[in-house]
Design a protein around this motif. Structure first.
Motif, PDB file in Angstrom:
ATOM      1  N   PRO A   1       0.803  -1.220  -0.053  1.00  0.00           N
ATOM      2  CA  PRO A   1      -0.002  -0.048  -0.004  1.00  0.00           C
ATOM      3  C   PRO A   1       0.968   1.232  -0.067  1.00  0.00           C
ATOM      4  N   PHE A   2       1.938   1.248   0.749  1.00  0.00           N
ATOM      5  CA  PHE A   2       2.902   2.341   0.730  1.00  0.00           C
ATOM      6  C   PHE A   2       3.473   2.654  -0.674  1.00  0.00           C
ATOM      7  N   TRP A   3       3.853   1.624  -1.252  1.00  0.00           N
ATOM      8  CA  TRP A   3       4.519   1.700  -2.747  1.00  0.00           C
ATOM      9  C   TRP A   3       3.214   2.283  -3.714  1.00  0.00           C
ATOM     10  N   TRP A   4       1.958   1.561  -3.648  1.00  0.00           N
ATOM     11  CA  TRP A   4       0.731   2.146  -4.177  1.00  0.00           C
ATOM     12  C   TRP A   4       0.729   3.405  -4.342  1.00  0.00           C
ATOM     13  N   LEU A   5       0.612   4.204  -2.853  1.00  0.00           N
ATOM     14  CA  LEU A   5       0.457   5.540  -2.868  1.00  0.00           C
ATOM     15  C   LEU A   5       1.384   6.276  -3.231  1.00  0.00           C
ATOM     16  N   ILE A   6       2.627   6.029  -3.130  1.00  0.00           N
ATOM     17  CA  ILE A   6       3.831   6.924  -3.472  1.00  0.00           C
ATOM     18  C   ILE A   6       3.720   6.823  -5.304  1.00  0.00           C
ATOM     19  N   THR A   7       3.419   5.616  -5.780  1.00  0.00           N
ATOM     20  CA  THR A   7       3.591   5.483  -7.177  1.00  0.00           C
ATOM     21  C   THR A   7       2.408   6.364  -8.122  1.00  0.00           C
ATOM     22  N   VAL A   8       1.171   6.312  -7.363  1.00  0.00           N
ATOM     23  CA  VAL A   8       0.061   7.174  -7.722  1.00  0.00           C
ATOM     24  C   VAL A   8       0.247   8.415  -7.467  1.00  0.00           C
ATOM     25  N   ALA A   9       0.650   8.786  -6.228  1.00  0.00           N
ATOM     26  CA  ALA A   9       0.913  10.351  -6.112  1.00  0.00           C
ATOM     27  C   ALA A   9       2.153  10.827  -7.094  1.00  0.00           C
ATOM     28  N   ILE A  10       3.137  10.208  -7.414  1.00  0.00           N
ATOM     29  CA  ILE A  10       4.135  10.778  -8.299  1.00  0.00           C
ATOM     30  C   ILE A  10       3.354  10.642  -9.918  1.00  0.00           C
ATOM     31  N   LEU A  11       2.821   9.622  -9.891  1.00  0.00           N
ATOM     32  CA  LEU A  11       2.058   9.580 -11.311  1.00  0.00           C
ATOM     33  C   LEU A  11       1.382  10.750 -11.560  1.00  0.00           C
ATOM     34  N   TYR A  12       0.474  11.190 -10.626  1.00  0.00           N
ATOM     35  CA  TYR A  12      -0.553  12.275 -10.694  1.00  0.00           C
ATOM     36  C   TYR A  12       0.418  13.618 -10.915  1.00  0.00           C
ATOM     37  N   LEU A  13       1.574  13.721 -10.255  1.00  0.00           N
ATOM     38  CA  LEU A  13       2.343  14.954 -10.481  1.00  0.00           C
ATOM     39  C   LEU A  13       2.988  15.000 -11.965  1.00  0.00           C
ATOM     40  N   LYS A  14       3.718  14.096 -12.291  1.00  0.00           N
ATOM     41  CA  LYS A  14       4.163  14.016 -13.594  1.00  0.00           C
ATOM     42  C   LYS A  14       3.198  13.730 -14.904  1.00  0.00           C
ATOM     43  N   TYR A  15       1.960  13.239 -14.616  1.00  0.00           N
ATOM     44  CA  TYR A  15       1.139  13.104 -15.642  1.00  0.00           C
ATOM     45  C   TYR A  15       0.957  13.963 -16.877  1.00  0.00           C
ATOM     46  N   PRO A  16       1.097  15.104 -16.352  1.00  0.00           N
ATOM     47  CA  PRO A  16       0.896  16.201 -17.732  1.00  0.00           C
ATOM     48  C   PRO A  16       2.226  16.325 -18.581  1.00  0.00           C
ATOM     49  N   ASP A  17       3.377  15.733 -17.727  1.00  0.00           N
ATOM     50  CA  ASP A  17       4.664  15.931 -18.563  1.00  0.00           C
ATOM     51  C   ASP A  17       4.786  14.610 -19.463  1.00  0.00           C
ATOM     52  N   LEU A  18       4.202  13.675 -19.230  1.00  0.00           N
ATOM     53  CA  LEU A  18       4.378  12.363 -19.973  1.00  0.00           C
ATOM     54  C   LEU A  18       3.801  12.484 -21.289  1.00  0.00           C
ATOM     55  N   SER A  19       4.278  11.647 -22.313  1.00  0.00           N
ATOM     56  CA  SER A  19       3.757  11.484 -23.587  1.00  0.00           C
ATOM     57  C   SER A  19       2.443  10.775 -23.582  1.00  0.00           C
ATOM     58  N   ASP A  20       1.522  10.619 -24.566  1.00  0.00           N
ATOM     59  CA  ASP A  20       0.331  10.060 -24.500  1.00  0.00           C
ATOM     60  C   ASP A  20       0.594   8.420 -24.341  1.00  0.00           C
ATOM     61  N   TYR A  21       1.321   7.738 -25.183  1.00  0.00           N
ATOM     62  CA  TYR A  21       1.531   6.538 -24.642  1.00  0.00           C
ATOM     63  C   TYR A  21       2.091   6.048 -23.318  1.00  0.00           C
ATOM     64  N   TYR A  22       2.721   6.804 -22.888  1.00  0.00           N
ATOM     65  CA  TYR A  22       3.454   6.441 -21.461  1.00  0.00           C
ATOM     66  C   TYR A  22       2.506   6.830 -20.457  1.00  0.00           C
ATOM     67  N   LYS A  23       1.624   7.695 -20.640  1.00  0.00           N
ATOM     68  CA  LYS A  23       0.307   7.959 -19.867  1.00  0.00           C
ATOM     69  C   LYS A  23      -0.626   6.602 -19.872  1.00  0.00           C
ATOM     70  N   PHE A  24      -0.949   5.938 -20.979  1.00  0.00           N
ATOM     71  CA  PHE A  24      -1.637   4.763 -21.271  1.00  0.00           C
ATOM     72  C   PHE A  24      -0.889   3.704 -20.572  1.00  0.00           C
ATOM     73  N   ILE A  25       0.326   3.386 -20.861  1.00  0.00           N
ATOM     74  CA  ILE A  25       1.197   2.315 -20.228  1.00  0.00           C
ATOM     75  C   ILE A  25       1.210   2.397 -18.730  1.00  0.00           C
ATOM     76  N   LEU A  26       1.280   3.577 -18.193  1.00  0.00           N
ATOM     77  CA  LEU A  26       1.351   3.759 -16.846  1.00  0.00           C
ATOM     78  C   LEU A  26       0.291   3.484 -16.102  1.00  0.00           C
ATOM     79  N   VAL A  27      -1.015   3.899 -16.689  1.00  0.00           N
ATOM     80  CA  VAL A  27      -2.250   3.759 -15.971  1.00  0.00           C
ATOM     81  C   VAL A  27      -2.501   2.204 -15.936  1.00  0.00           C
ATOM     82  N   THR A  28      -2.287   1.505 -17.305  1.00  0.00           N
ATOM     83  CA  THR A  28      -2.422   0.117 -17.257  1.00  0.00           C
ATOM     84  C   THR A  28      -1.626  -0.758 -16.321  1.00  0.00           C
ATOM     85  N   ILE A  29      -0.208  -0.318 -16.179  1.00  0.00           N
ATOM     86  CA  ILE A  29       0.474  -1.068 -15.441  1.00  0.00           C
ATOM     87  C   ILE A  29      -0.018  -0.948 -13.863  1.00  0.00           C
TER      88      ILE A  29
END
Length: 156
Positions: free
Chosen positions: A21-49
């Motif tokens: 749960p700690f890993w999941w919260l940190i990963t989701v929080a950082i994904l939320y912060l860097k989401y606008p800077d990612l390309s579209d296919y990395y956005k899709f890949i990370l959400v799927t992952i």
């Protein structure tokens, strides 16, 4: 009756249950912060992952607990395969792909998670090997005793 379950594997599973749960919260929080800077296919890949890892991890940890504590080979083999095939490559992808713009905190939690997974792959392999060999020996003994009981007595 020899106990076949592995204490190091069980300890690793125990700590992994609290770390995930700690890993999941940190990963989701950082994904939320860097989401606008990612390309579209990395956005899709990370959400799927994230969806795939979340579902797989719950099933994987359950199979690990049941397989190790109750000494059930199919469940432990399923745990080993889920650890080796989807989880470990996904975490290594998240750890080493520089196109994801990895933050230092994210890298740290991925390293810890990869260490858990690597240890669990090795520990589960040796535990599975010991369980299978012991269960095969028990089966051979019972078959041998069954055949001994069915053998006709000489001179009767």
């Amino acid at each position: 009756c020899e106990i076949l379950s592995s204490l190091p594997l069980q300890m690793s599973l125990y700590f992994n249950v609290y770390f995930f749960p700690f890993w999941w919260l940190i990963t989701v929080a950082i994904l939320y912060l860097k989401y606008p800077d990612l390309s579209d296919y990395y956005k899709f890949i990370l959400v799927t992952i994230m969806i795939l890892v979340s579902l797989t991890e719950l099933i994987r940890l359950y199979l690990g607990y049941v397989g190790n504590l109750l000494e059930k080979v199919p469940e432990l083999a399923g745990f080993w395969l889920l650890t080796l095939l989807p989880q470990l490559p996904i975490i290594l992808f998240l750890l080493f792909n520089e196109g994801l713009k990895i933050h230092s905190l994210e890298r740290a939690v991925h390293i810890i998670f990869a260490a858990f997974l690597s240890f669990q792959v090795v520990a589960a392999f040796f535990t599975l090997k010991r369980m299978v060999n012991t269960l095969a020996t028990r089966f051979r003994r019972t078959e041998f005793h069954r055949l001994e009981e069915q053998r006709p007595v000489p001179g009767a």
